[in-house]
Write a protein that holds these residues in place. Structure first.
Motif, PDB file in Angstrom:
ATOM      1  N   PHE A 233     -36.927 -19.903   7.062  1.00 61.40           N
ATOM      2  CA  PHE A 233     -37.033 -18.271   6.745  1.00 61.40           C
ATOM      3  C   PHE A 233     -35.850 -18.097   5.845  1.00 61.40           C
ATOM      4  N   GLU A 234     -36.230 -17.666   4.772  1.00 58.86           N
ATOM      5  CA  GLU A 234     -35.059 -17.421   3.537  1.00 58.86           C
ATOM      6  C   GLU A 234     -35.247 -15.900   3.424  1.00 58.86           C
ATOM      7  N   SER A 235     -34.258 -15.217   3.699  1.00 59.11           N
ATOM      8  CA  SER A 235     -33.884 -14.062   3.238  1.00 59.11           C
ATOM      9  C   SER A 235     -35.080 -13.015   3.590  1.00 59.11           C
ATOM     10  N   CYS A 236     -35.524 -13.165   4.939  1.00 54.39           N
ATOM     11  CA  CYS A 236     -36.556 -12.240   5.315  1.00 54.39           C
ATOM     12  C   CYS A 236     -36.074 -11.134   6.337  1.00 54.39           C
ATOM     13  N   ASN A 237     -37.325 -10.077   6.395  1.00 60.05           N
ATOM     14  CA  ASN A 237     -36.930  -8.934   7.123  1.00 60.05           C
ATOM     15  C   ASN A 237     -37.491  -9.425   8.507  1.00 60.05           C
ATOM     16  N   ILE A 238     -37.070  -9.894   9.352  1.00 57.12           N
ATOM     17  CA  ILE A 238     -37.739  -9.912  10.612  1.00 57.12           C
ATOM     18  C   ILE A 238     -37.475  -8.989  12.066  1.00 57.12           C
ATOM     19  N   GLU A 239     -37.219  -7.730  11.521  1.00 57.55           N
ATOM     20  CA  GLU A 239     -37.108  -6.732  12.514  1.00 57.55           C
ATOM     21  C   GLU A 239     -38.351  -6.690  13.743  1.00 57.55           C
ATOM     22  N   GLU A 240     -37.895  -6.665  14.973  1.00 57.32           N
ATOM     23  CA  GLU A 240     -38.716  -6.493  15.930  1.00 57.32           C
ATOM     24  C   GLU A 240     -39.738  -7.799  16.044  1.00 57.32           C
ATOM     25  N   ILE A 241     -39.607  -8.958  15.325  1.00 55.27           N
ATOM     26  CA  ILE A 241     -40.458 -10.089  15.467  1.00 55.27           C
ATOM     27  C   ILE A 241     -40.163 -10.624  16.799  1.00 55.27           C
ATOM     28  N   ASP A 242     -41.655 -11.168  17.237  1.00 49.81           N
ATOM     29  CA  ASP A 242     -41.531 -11.696  18.565  1.00 49.81           C
ATOM     30  C   ASP A 242     -41.696 -13.165  18.608  1.00 49.81           C
ATOM     31  N   PHE A 243     -40.737 -13.948  19.023  1.00 48.30           N
ATOM     32  CA  PHE A 243     -40.684 -15.277  19.313  1.00 48.30           C
ATOM     33  C   PHE A 243     -40.651 -15.815  20.708  1.00 48.30           C
ATOM     34  N   SER A 244     -41.353 -15.036  21.474  1.00 43.95           N
ATOM     35  CA  SER A 244     -41.368 -15.380  22.894  1.00 43.95           C
ATOM     36  C   SER A 244     -42.017 -16.657  23.474  1.00 43.95           C
ATOM     37  N   GLU A 245     -41.390 -17.505  23.981  1.00 44.17           N
ATOM     38  CA  GLU A 245     -42.107 -18.629  24.494  1.00 44.17           C
ATOM     39  C   GLU A 245     -42.093 -19.927  23.329  1.00 44.17           C
ATOM     40  N   THR A 246     -41.319 -19.402  22.057  1.00 43.82           N
ATOM     41  CA  THR A 246     -41.177 -20.538  21.019  1.00 43.82           C
ATOM     42  C   THR A 246     -39.972 -20.812  20.851  1.00 43.82           C
ATOM     43  N   SER A 247     -39.884 -22.252  20.616  1.00 42.84           N
ATOM     44  CA  SER A 247     -38.424 -22.673  20.541  1.00 42.84           C
ATOM     45  C   SER A 247     -38.040 -22.483  18.961  1.00 42.84           C
ATOM     46  N   LEU A 248     -36.815 -22.270  18.857  1.00 45.01           N
ATOM     47  CA  LEU A 248     -36.242 -22.022  17.681  1.00 45.01           C
ATOM     48  C   LEU A 248     -35.144 -23.236  17.232  1.00 45.01           C
ATOM     49  N   ASN A 249     -35.208 -24.240  17.994  1.00 50.44           N
ATOM     50  CA  ASN A 249     -34.420 -25.226  17.520  1.00 50.44           C
ATOM     51  C   ASN A 249     -34.577 -25.924  16.377  1.00 50.44           C
ATOM     52  N   GLY A 250     -33.526 -26.015  15.554  1.00 50.56           N
ATOM     53  CA  GLY A 250     -33.699 -26.433  14.175  1.00 50.56           C
ATOM     54  C   GLY A 250     -34.119 -25.371  13.087  1.00 50.56           C
ATOM     55  N   ILE A 251     -34.336 -24.076  13.716  1.00 53.05           N
ATOM     56  CA  ILE A 251     -34.756 -23.282  12.710  1.00 53.05           C
ATOM     57  C   ILE A 251     -33.361 -22.172  12.292  1.00 53.05           C
ATOM     58  N   ASP A 252     -33.309 -22.061  11.027  1.00 52.50           N
ATOM     59  CA  ASP A 252     -31.985 -21.099  10.587  1.00 52.50           C
ATOM     60  C   ASP A 252     -32.569 -19.878   9.980  1.00 52.50           C
ATOM     61  N   ILE A 253     -32.124 -18.880  10.863  1.00 47.30           N
ATOM     62  CA  ILE A 253     -32.558 -17.302  10.416  1.00 47.30           C
ATOM     63  C   ILE A 253     -31.283 -16.719  10.009  1.00 47.30           C
ATOM     64  N   SER A 254     -30.174 -17.287   9.550  1.00 43.58           N
ATOM     65  CA  SER A 254     -28.931 -16.799   9.344  1.00 43.58           C
ATOM     66  C   SER A 254     -28.968 -15.699   8.047  1.00 43.58           C
ATOM     67  N   THR A 255     -29.866 -16.144   7.288  1.00 43.55           N
ATOM     68  CA  THR A 255     -29.927 -15.279   6.008  1.00 43.55           C
ATOM     69  C   THR A 255     -30.838 -13.884   6.055  1.00 43.55           C
ATOM     70  N   CYS A 256     -31.597 -14.045   7.459  1.00 44.80           N
ATOM     71  CA  CYS A 256     -32.576 -12.685   7.725  1.00 44.80           C
ATOM     72  C   CYS A 256     -31.990 -11.621   8.237  1.00 44.80           C
ATOM     73  N   LYS A 257     -32.818 -10.545   7.951  1.00 45.02           N
ATOM     74  CA  LYS A 257     -32.206  -9.077   8.353  1.00 45.02           C
ATOM     75  C   LYS A 257     -33.031  -8.812   9.626  1.00 45.02           C
ATOM     76  N   PHE A 258     -32.257  -8.225  10.569  1.00 44.28           N
ATOM     77  CA  PHE A 258     -32.695  -7.621  11.821  1.00 44.28           C
ATOM     78  C   PHE A 258     -31.809  -7.023  12.718  1.00 44.28           C
ATOM     79  N   ASN A 259     -32.120  -5.984  13.316  1.00 40.13           N
ATOM     80  CA  ASN A 259     -31.351  -5.433  14.637  1.00 40.13           C
ATOM     81  C   ASN A 259     -31.822  -5.710  15.829  1.00 40.13           C
ATOM     82  N   THR A 260     -33.024  -6.023  16.050  1.00 36.72           N
ATOM     83  CA  THR A 260     -33.651  -6.465  17.274  1.00 36.72           C
ATOM     84  C   THR A 260     -34.869  -7.410  17.222  1.00 36.72           C
TER      85      THR A 260
END
Length: 216
Positions: free
Chosen positions: A157-184
């Motif tokens: 995920f490169e420079s994305c807006n992921i506001e209110e995205i739902d990752f429920s029951e999804t592993s984020l191991n190895g995923i980089d969201i550091s450049t993404c924008k979100f409050n929740t």
């Protein structure tokens, strides 16, 4: 350790003949290959098990339509509107979406291999139980997108807006969201293990743990 990210682009060479969607209805099996489609408009269409191979779409509108179990290989969509379209249980291999509207698109239980979403609007999209490997979301909007029980294997995920995205029951191991924008965002705390976040994002996640961050 972060996995080295590499993604293969669609392999389309040479001149492509211009085609029309109506050509599909002339065939016993819905199949388009080695062609380009420009400026077409489809709404509320239903074509199951459509096969696309080495096809370019430009300024095409395919809204509120169903392409259940679609099979795409080496396909490019540029400046297209695919809003509220059903690609459930589809297979997408070396597919590139550029400057496209995919709001509400449904990719539930689909398999995505070497797929790129570049500068796309994917708000309210469905990736429930979808298998992604590798997939790039580049400068795209994924507000309120649903990634419930999704397999994210070599996904960026490169420079994305992921506001209110739902990752429920999804592993984020190895995923980089550091450049993404979100409050929740919606995520299980156990799923965050191995996820790379920015310093400011870490403060947001700390609130999920009930921590109070003291300013220096």
């Amino acid at each position: 350790m972060t996995k080295k990210f590499k993604i293969d682009l669609p392999k389309i060479q040479g001149h492509l003949e211009e085609a029309r969607f109506r050509d599909l209805y002339l065939e016993e099996d819905p199949y388009l290959h080695d062609c380009s489609i420009t400026g077409a408009f489809l709404e509320n269409e239903e074509i199951d098990k459509l096969i696309l191979s080495k096809v370019k779409f430009n300024n095409v509108t395919l809204i509120h339509s169903s392409f259940y179990k679609i099979d795409m290989t080496d396909v490019v969509f540029e400046n297209c509107d695919l809003s509220n379209t059903n690609f459930k249980e589809g297979i997408l291999y070396r597919v590139h979406f550029k400057d496209c509207k995919l709001m509400g698109v449904d990719l539930e239980k689909a398999n995505l291999r070497n797929v790129t979403f570049e500068n796309c609007k994917l708000d309210m999209s469905e990736f429930v139980e979808t298998d992604l490997k590798p997939v790039l979301f580049d400068q795209s909007s994924l507000k309120h997108a649903n990634f419930y029980e999704t397999k994210l294997n070599t996904v960026k995920f490169e420079s994305c807006n992921i506001e209110e995205i739902d990752f429920s029951e999804t592993s984020l191991n190895g995923i980089d969201i550091s450049t993404c924008k979100f409050n929740t965002i919606h995520v299980n705390l156990t799923s965050l293990k191995g996820c790379t976040v920015s310093r400011d994002q870490a403060i947001v996640f700390s609130t999920l743990l009930g921590l109070q961050v003291k300013e220096d």
